[in-house]
Scaffold this active site. Structure first.
Site, PDB file in Angstrom:
ATOM      1  CB  SER A 107      -0.957  -0.060   1.198  1.00  0.00           C
ATOM      2  OG  SER A 107      -1.895   0.983   1.167  1.00  0.00           O
ATOM      3  NE  ARG A 159      -9.572   2.006  10.618  1.00  0.00           N
ATOM      4  CZ  ARG A 159      -8.525   1.396  10.096  1.00  0.00           C
ATOM      5  NH1 ARG A 159      -7.720   2.062   9.269  1.00  0.00           N
ATOM      6  NH2 ARG A 159      -8.256   0.136  10.369  1.00  0.00           N
ATOM      7  CG  ASP A 166      -6.810  -1.893  -4.482  1.00  0.00           C
ATOM      8  OD1 ASP A 166      -7.436  -0.872  -4.129  1.00  0.00           O
ATOM      9  OD2 ASP A 166      -5.661  -2.153  -4.098  1.00  0.00           O
ATOM     10  CG  HIS A 183      -6.031  -1.195  -0.637  1.00  0.00           C
ATOM     11  ND1 HIS A 183      -4.987  -1.234  -1.540  1.00  0.00           N
ATOM     12  CD2 HIS A 183      -5.529  -0.646   0.499  1.00  0.00           C
ATOM     13  CE1 HIS A 183      -3.899  -0.722  -0.969  1.00  0.00           C
ATOM     14  NE2 HIS A 183      -4.200  -0.362   0.261  1.00  0.00           N
ATOM     15  CG  ASP A 184      -8.284  -3.967   4.198  1.00  0.00           C
ATOM     16  OD1 ASP A 184      -7.252  -3.272   4.133  1.00  0.00           O
ATOM     17  OD2 ASP A 184      -9.139  -3.842   5.091  1.00  0.00           O
TER      18      ASP A 184
END
Length: 366
Positions: free
Chosen positions: A145, A214, A312, A345-346
């Site tokens: 990332s 967040r 992503d 993305h995670d």
């Protein structure tokens, strides 16, 4: 205090790319495995925006690390063979010098007087820590990332210091969508009255701003497919809802709220702002007369694996392809891996099976 955490004192003054300098600065790091006599088995991991250097458990700190399933004896990043280092980014509040650190010139926290931070500064600080361990050339540099962008800067600014590279879900420059999201995250923090131009305290902390930042992040770290599959339109039970006429109603809202609650007060808001903006500023085109490919072509390594995920939205697959093409044009043997993980993305934190197979296979043949 985390006993596994070690510190490298940076040269003083430590000059920053965009002007200004730090005095008496340090970066935190942790290590696993043993460095060979020839110091040729070192693997450096550069992290995303919020993780600490505690990527995996070790004797001094048995708590699970953020990449626990990937690092250890017999795992993809095999500590029986590799000496693994994870450096906490300069500017992060997880042990490295950051806006919350004390400025030796004033005796007070830097806050917004901290010099403008770039990922090139993050790379230079990590390189100093590696050199401080007596390592001239990394066997492999792994960047995840934001850490993948820092890794590109590391290889470009320190030619000959890296043999092989694994690029994980990253980008050679921030795209407008990623910039837009991060801009909103920073705005949410700065609009919280408790942020107070960076002069917040533990008692008056920008909880709301950090929570919204967040939540925005978590939304972009996963894919729409993942949200649909996990939550559909399931509503909370009556007793789980509050009396607010616009309160939480759906399970997905409750999930985001839980994530936000766990994050708030675990990360310094000013550090978040600095690292987030550093990610937006990073651009390999700066090193290629306005052309990303020409910038990437200046990186000289032997081989690389570039991994991306089709779902992503923050660092899309075409950006991984750009990195792979650039490194290949520069003369590296490049393996490109496009995964179909629904986690977006995670995925590199969640789809351990596929990432282990790819990365373990690459490292095994180095």
């Amino acid at each position: 205090m985390n006993d596994a955490r070690r510190y490298h004192k940076l040269p003083s003054p430590f000059a920053m790319k965009r002007g200004g300098e730090l005095h008496g600065a340090q970066v935190a790091f942790e290590t696993w495995g043993k460095l060979s006599a020839a110091a040729d088995n070192a693997v450096l991991i550069l992290t995303g925006l919020s993780p600490s250097a505690h990527a995996a458990s070790n004797d001094q700190d048995p708590s699970p690390g953020w990449w626990e399933a990937m690092i250890g004896p017999g795992k993809a990043i095999d500590t029986n063979r590799w000496f693994v280092i994870c450096v906490n980014s300069l500017g992060s509040d997880k042990g490295s010098t950051c806006p919350a650190s004390i400025d030796p010139a004033t005796g007070s926290a830097y806050r917004l007087s901290f010099p403008e931070l770039s990922l090139e500064d993050v790379a230079n600080a990590a390189h100093a820590a590696v050199s401080g361990l007596g390592i001239e050339k990394l066997a492999c540099l792994i960047g995840c990332s934001m850490g993948g962008m820092s890794a590109l800067a590391y290889m470009l600014l320190h030619p000959g210091s890296v043999r092989a590279h694994i690029s994980v879900d990253t980008a050679p420059q921030a795209q407008p969508f990623a910039i837009a999201i991060r801009s909103l995250q920073r705005e949410a923090i700065r609009l919280d009255p408790n942020w107070n131009e960076g002069l917040y305290t533990d008692e008056r902390y920008p909880d709301t701003g950090m929570a919204i930042a967040r939540k925005l992040g978590v939304i972009t770290y996963r894919s729409a497919m993942e949200w649909n599959g996990r939550f559909a339109r399931i509503r909370l039970n009556a007793e789980e809802r509050d009396d607010d006429p616009f309160g939480l109603e759906f399970e997905v809202e409750s999930y985001l709220e839980g994530h936000a609650r766990r994050f708030v007060h675990t990360f310094d808001p000013n550090s978040y702002l600095y690292l987030s903006r550093a990610s937006d500023w990073f651009d390999m085109a700066e090193y290629g007369n306005g052309n990303v490919q020409d910038g990437l072509k200046r990186i000289r390594i032997e081989q690389a694996m570039v991994i991306g995920v089709s779902t992503d939205i923050l660092f899309p697959l075409e950006q991984q392809e750009q990195i792979a093409q650039g490194l290949e044009t520069a003369g590296a043997r490049v393996e490109f891996v496009a995964l179909d993980s629904p986690q977006g993305h995670d995925a590199f934190l969640v789809d351990i099976e596929n990432y282990s197979r790819a990365m373990g296979g690459f490292l095994a043949q180095l």
